[in-house]
Design an enzyme around this catalytic site. Sequence first.
Site, PDB file in Angstrom:
ATOM      1  N   GLY A  47      27.503 -19.881  19.840  1.00  8.96           N
ATOM      2  CA  GLY A  47      27.099 -18.592  20.830  1.00  8.96           C
ATOM      3  C   GLY A  47      28.712 -18.838  21.942  1.00  8.96           C
ATOM      4  O   GLY A  47      27.781 -18.374  22.730  1.00  8.96           O
ATOM      5  N   SER A  49      31.158 -17.162  22.303  1.00  3.42           N
ATOM      6  CA  SER A  49      32.522 -16.269  22.166  1.00  3.42           C
ATOM      7  C   SER A  49      32.357 -15.074  23.429  1.00  3.42           C
ATOM      8  O   SER A  49      33.413 -14.930  24.625  1.00  3.42           O
ATOM      9  CB  SER A  49      32.991 -15.285  21.224  1.00  3.42           C
ATOM     10  OG  SER A  49      31.636 -14.268  21.004  1.00  3.42           O
ATOM     11  N   THR A  50      31.182 -14.862  24.476  1.00  2.65           N
ATOM     12  CA  THR A  50      30.897 -14.204  25.559  1.00  2.65           C
ATOM     13  C   THR A  50      29.613 -14.874  26.249  1.00  2.65           C
ATOM     14  O   THR A  50      29.122 -15.355  26.341  1.00  2.65           O
ATOM     15  CB  THR A  50      30.449 -12.982  24.632  1.00  2.65           C
ATOM     16  OG1 THR A  50      29.512 -12.984  24.351  1.00  2.65           O
ATOM     17  CG2 THR A  50      31.742 -12.197  24.389  1.00  2.65           C
ATOM     18  N   TYR A 234       9.945  -7.433  29.117  1.00  6.58           N
ATOM     19  CA  TYR A 234      10.546  -8.369  29.037  1.00  6.58           C
ATOM     20  C   TYR A 234       9.703 -10.004  28.818  1.00  6.58           C
ATOM     21  O   TYR A 234       9.611 -10.300  28.208  1.00  6.58           O
ATOM     22  CB  TYR A 234      11.650  -8.754  30.293  1.00  6.58           C
ATOM     23  CG  TYR A 234      13.005  -9.697  29.701  1.00  6.58           C
ATOM     24  CD1 TYR A 234      14.253  -8.914  29.714  1.00  6.58           C
ATOM     25  CD2 TYR A 234      12.988 -11.149  30.596  1.00  6.58           C
ATOM     26  CE1 TYR A 234      14.989  -9.664  28.925  1.00  6.58           C
ATOM     27  CE2 TYR A 234      13.938 -11.662  29.079  1.00  6.58           C
ATOM     28  CZ  TYR A 234      15.156 -11.578  28.752  1.00  6.58           C
ATOM     29  OH  TYR A 234      15.840 -12.283  28.289  1.00  6.58           O
ATOM     30  N   LYS A 243      11.261 -15.617  23.833  1.00  2.00           N
ATOM     31  CA  LYS A 243      11.200 -17.240  25.597  1.00  2.00           C
ATOM     32  C   LYS A 243      10.274 -17.783  25.554  1.00  2.00           C
ATOM     33  O   LYS A 243      10.930 -19.295  25.600  1.00  2.00           O
ATOM     34  CB  LYS A 243      12.323 -16.456  26.663  1.00  2.00           C
ATOM     35  CG  LYS A 243      13.640 -15.263  26.067  1.00  2.00           C
ATOM     36  CD  LYS A 243      14.491 -15.754  25.824  1.00  2.00           C
ATOM     37  CE  LYS A 243      15.917 -15.251  25.570  1.00  2.00           C
ATOM     38  NZ  LYS A 243      16.728 -16.303  25.184  1.00  2.00           N
ATOM     39  N   VAL A 273      25.144  -7.914  34.142  1.00 10.39           N
ATOM     40  CA  VAL A 273      25.220  -7.405  32.961  1.00 10.39           C
ATOM     41  C   VAL A 273      26.126  -8.389  31.788  1.00 10.39           C
ATOM     42  O   VAL A 273      27.375  -8.734  31.840  1.00 10.39           O
ATOM     43  CB  VAL A 273      26.905  -6.562  33.055  1.00 10.39           C
ATOM     44  CG1 VAL A 273      26.898  -5.650  32.530  1.00 10.39           C
ATOM     45  CG2 VAL A 273      26.385  -5.900  34.900  1.00 10.39           C
ATOM     46  N   THR A 274      25.349  -8.511  30.189  1.00  7.24           N
ATOM     47  CA  THR A 274      25.792  -8.242  29.220  1.00  7.24           C
ATOM     48  C   THR A 274      25.957  -7.050  27.800  1.00  7.24           C
ATOM     49  O   THR A 274      24.753  -5.807  28.463  1.00  7.24           O
ATOM     50  CB  THR A 274      25.191  -9.643  28.699  1.00  7.24           C
ATOM     51  OG1 THR A 274      23.563  -8.914  28.955  1.00  7.24           O
ATOM     52  CG2 THR A 274      25.452 -10.327  29.349  1.00  7.24           C
TER      53      THR A 274
END
Length: 392
Positions: A47, A49-50, A234, A243, A273-274
């Site tokens: 994971g 790339s960002t 969440y 989680k 921020v994603t």
Amino acid sequence: MIIQPKTRGFICTTAHPEGCAQQVQQQIDYVKAHKKLSGPVNVLVVGASTGYGLASRITAAFGAGANTIGVFFDKPAEGARTASAGWYNSAALEKAAAEQGLKSFSIVGDAFSDSIKTKTIDLIKAEFGNVDLVVYSVASPRRTHPVTGEVFSSVIKPVGNAYTNKTMNFHSGEVTNVTIEPATDDEVRQTIAVMGGEDWGMWIDQLQAAGALAEGATTVAYSYIGPEVTHPIYKDGTIGQAKNDLEQTAIALNEKLSASNGRAFVSVNKALVTQSSSAIPVVPLYISALYRVMKDKELHENCIQQMYRLFAEHLYNSEAGSHLIRIDDWEMREDVQAEVMKRWSEIETANVPDLADLPGYQDDFFNLFGFRTEGVDYEADTEPAVDIPNLV
């Protein structure tokens, strides 16, 4: 072609190659401006790339001089369609790593699949021998189980009871109330299957079985806890259930790896921020208020700042005794949360500019896709097709 942002809800369907490259370079420059790190030598980022995964790879490579392999699921440009931001990010990282003489490879495909795990292991053994750090930073809405073939889909819902609270359209700044119905038992099960720890465990098991995991290897996955106002959607919701499973996986992996002096952690990171966080009701409003407070207190950190602090102060700290690393500590400071909650109780559409950092949220969102980046001419003709140099 001239590339401009095109949005649909919390998704941007275009990305700018030069803007993404500039964003990556800014992260590299930040790491190189700080003290050189020790610890990782050969690193696998699943994971990569960002977001936190990308920042982890940059920190390992340009902070510690590590060789890296990044696994991600991004798409190249095709016709009038730009590549995804992660594709452009990885291309820029590969180019910069080559210029610094670092070994760096990229694998594109479904990280949940056995075929990608096998391909990655073969590459590790051929190029590195083994890896001493595995970062697991996968964010996906779906997963196909490699053994059963069942397709799981995750949902963002409370568990037990419906949840009503404020939320914000981060494009317009409009504050409204949102009610989210509770998840079914099967939705909870599927969310855990996608976002929990099973696949992380599979990666470590297969790396270990193949002899591709170094003696004393470290592995870390990323999580979030947040304040009480976000807990129903969440921490106590479907994501939180997943989680919790991730944390249990860390405990099991830590016990398994301890036989070879290895360690497993979950790093609890700050709210940022994603694309994923933008999709969660309530969270964009909370992040906007949090940004304003933390910037006012000079405590704000972005992805690369968080990851540098993780690597520099925590991940290789021999005194770390818990499976949890808390680098959300500044966010969760009592004075920070008290001020955020005060603003939360007062905030409405009319006073968003006074109480929250909506421009900061918007800039960070568009930065994810290479837009609103200083020094980039967005009116210039730009080639959308970019090759990743060491794509395997």
